[in-house]
Design an enzyme around this catalytic site. Structure first.
Site, PDB file in Angstrom:
ATOM      1  N   ASN A 160     -33.249  88.146 108.113  1.00  0.00           N
ATOM      2  CA  ASN A 160     -33.447  87.963 106.678  1.00  0.00           C
ATOM      3  C   ASN A 160     -32.086  87.868 106.004  1.00  0.00           C
ATOM      4  OD1 ASN A 160     -34.959  88.049 104.142  1.00  0.00           O
ATOM      5  ND2 ASN A 160     -34.118  90.115 103.886  1.00  0.00           N
ATOM      6  N   THR A 161     -32.040  87.178 104.903  1.00  0.00           N
ATOM      7  CA  THR A 161     -30.821  87.142 104.116  1.00  0.00           C
ATOM      8  C   THR A 161     -31.121  87.783 102.767  1.00  0.00           C
ATOM      9  OG1 THR A 161     -29.148  85.743 103.087  1.00  0.00           O
ATOM     10  CG2 THR A 161     -31.309  84.737 103.388  1.00  0.00           C
ATOM     11  N   HIS A 162     -30.214  88.678 102.360  1.00  0.00           N
ATOM     12  CA  HIS A 162     -30.439  89.448 101.128  1.00  0.00           C
ATOM     13  C   HIS A 162     -29.227  89.283 100.225  1.00  0.00           C
ATOM     14  CE1 HIS A 162     -32.014  92.634  98.582  1.00  0.00           C
ATOM     15  NE2 HIS A 162     -30.825  93.189  98.607  1.00  0.00           N
TER      16      HIS A 162
ATOM     17  N   ASP B  66     -36.429  95.110 110.211  1.00  0.00           N
ATOM     18  CA  ASP B  66     -37.132  96.191 110.930  1.00  0.00           C
ATOM     19  C   ASP B  66     -38.299  96.629 110.038  1.00  0.00           C
ATOM     20  OD1 ASP B  66     -34.749  98.915 110.194  1.00  0.00           O
ATOM     21  OD2 ASP B  66     -36.105  97.769 108.910  1.00  0.00           O
TER      22      ASP B  66
HETATM   23  C1  GRF Z   1     -31.670  84.030  98.182  1.00  0.00           C
HETATM   24  O1  GRF Z   1     -30.536  84.524  97.492  1.00  0.00           O
HETATM   25  C2  GRF Z   1     -32.290  85.119  98.997  1.00  0.00           C
HETATM   26  O2  GRF Z   1     -31.356  86.020  99.548  1.00  0.00           O
HETATM   27  C3  GRF Z   1     -33.102  85.826  97.953  1.00  0.00           C
HETATM   28  O3  GRF Z   1     -33.647  84.811  97.145  1.00  0.00           O
HETATM   29  C4  GRF Z   1     -32.791  83.686  97.237  1.00  0.00           C
HETATM   30  C5  GRF Z   1     -33.626  82.550  97.765  1.00  0.00           C
HETATM   31  O4  GRF Z   1     -32.944  81.393  97.489  1.00  0.00           O
HETATM   32  N1  GRF Z   1     -34.161  86.611  98.564  1.00  0.00           N
HETATM   33  P1  GRF Z   1     -33.471  80.000  98.123  1.00  0.00           P
HETATM   34  O5  GRF Z   1     -35.003  80.003  98.007  1.00  0.00           O
HETATM   35  O6  GRF Z   1     -33.012  79.967  99.555  1.00  0.00           O
HETATM   36  O7  GRF Z   1     -32.818  78.957  97.276  1.00  0.00           O
END
Ligand code: GRF
Length: 202
Positions: free
Chosen positions: A109-111, A143
């Site tokens: 996941n990216t946060h 997780d």
């Molecule tokens: C990203 O910054 C992600 O980390 C967060 O919402 C944003 C989604 O951006 N949960 P996108 O839909 O990839 O443009």
């Protein structure tokens, strides 16, 4: 390596991955996106996938009798594409036990904050409200917690006095997209091990 990407909104992180595979070629990059899934329809993220000629699926919570049944349905929808790695890029639902049983250790996941600071759905707003001087983004394995899995990489972004949430989020997303493309490529090309909270990329 086969990637399935999960989105909930504009899909700019997805677009960065699509562009990287197109620019480098799936062979050199180490991975190709085989499908894109979402928790709701009509979002730009799905339009981006369709423009790239990719199969898409939508798995809405409200279409299922319970959250658990949604979770199983999502895992089944993903499984249909036999991914090696699942990338949650702006996917705004918390996956459950069943999904993690099947994809734990292969789900990242990216946060948009420097975890463990500011987890949850409003990481950018929370960092700004707190008065943080730097924030950033975190790519991590998922997780059974919320934004608590082993951290793979982080990027730092200065907070400016004149920032509002969207200005800061845009600057974070510039770093986040580059970080995600780099991490996904390395995980796919080199392989990795998760040792407790440490991620070792060969
Ligand atoms: C990203 O910054 C992600 O980390 C967060 O919402 C944003 C989604 O951006 N949960 P996108 O839909 O990839 O443009």
């Amino acid at each position: 390596k086969r990637l399935v990407v999960l989105v909930s909104g504009s899909g700019t992180n997805l677009q960065a991955l699509l562009d990287a595979v197109a620019a480098e070629g799936a062979e050199a990059y180490g991975a190709e996106i085989v499908a894109v899934g979402a928790d709701r329809g009509g979002i730009e993220g799905l339009a981006r996938a369709e423009r790239a000629g990719l199969p898409t699926f939508v798995c809405r919570v409200k279409d299922h009798a319970s959250r658990e049944e949604w979770d199983v349905a999502l895992a089944d929808a993903v499984a249909a594409y036999a991914p090696d790695l699942v990338v949650s890029a702006g996917f705004m639902k918390i996956v459950g036990k069943e999904f993690l049983a099947r994809y734990g250790g292969r789900l990242i996941n990216t946060h948009p904050a420097l975890l463990p600071s500011f987890p949850g759905a409003h990481g950018v707003r929370d960092a700004l409200a707190y008065g943080a001087k730097v924030t950033g983004c975190t790519v991590h394995f998922v997780d059974d917690g919320v934004d608590t899995g082993p951290i793979i990489a982080q990027g730092v972004v200065e907070v400016r006095d004149e920032d509002d949430e969207s200005a800061l989020h845009e600057r974070i997303k510039d770093v986040e997209r580059r970080l995600l493309v780099e991490v996904v490529g390395r995980l796919a090309r080199n392989g990795y091990r998760i040792e407790g909270r440490k991620v070792v990329i060969q």
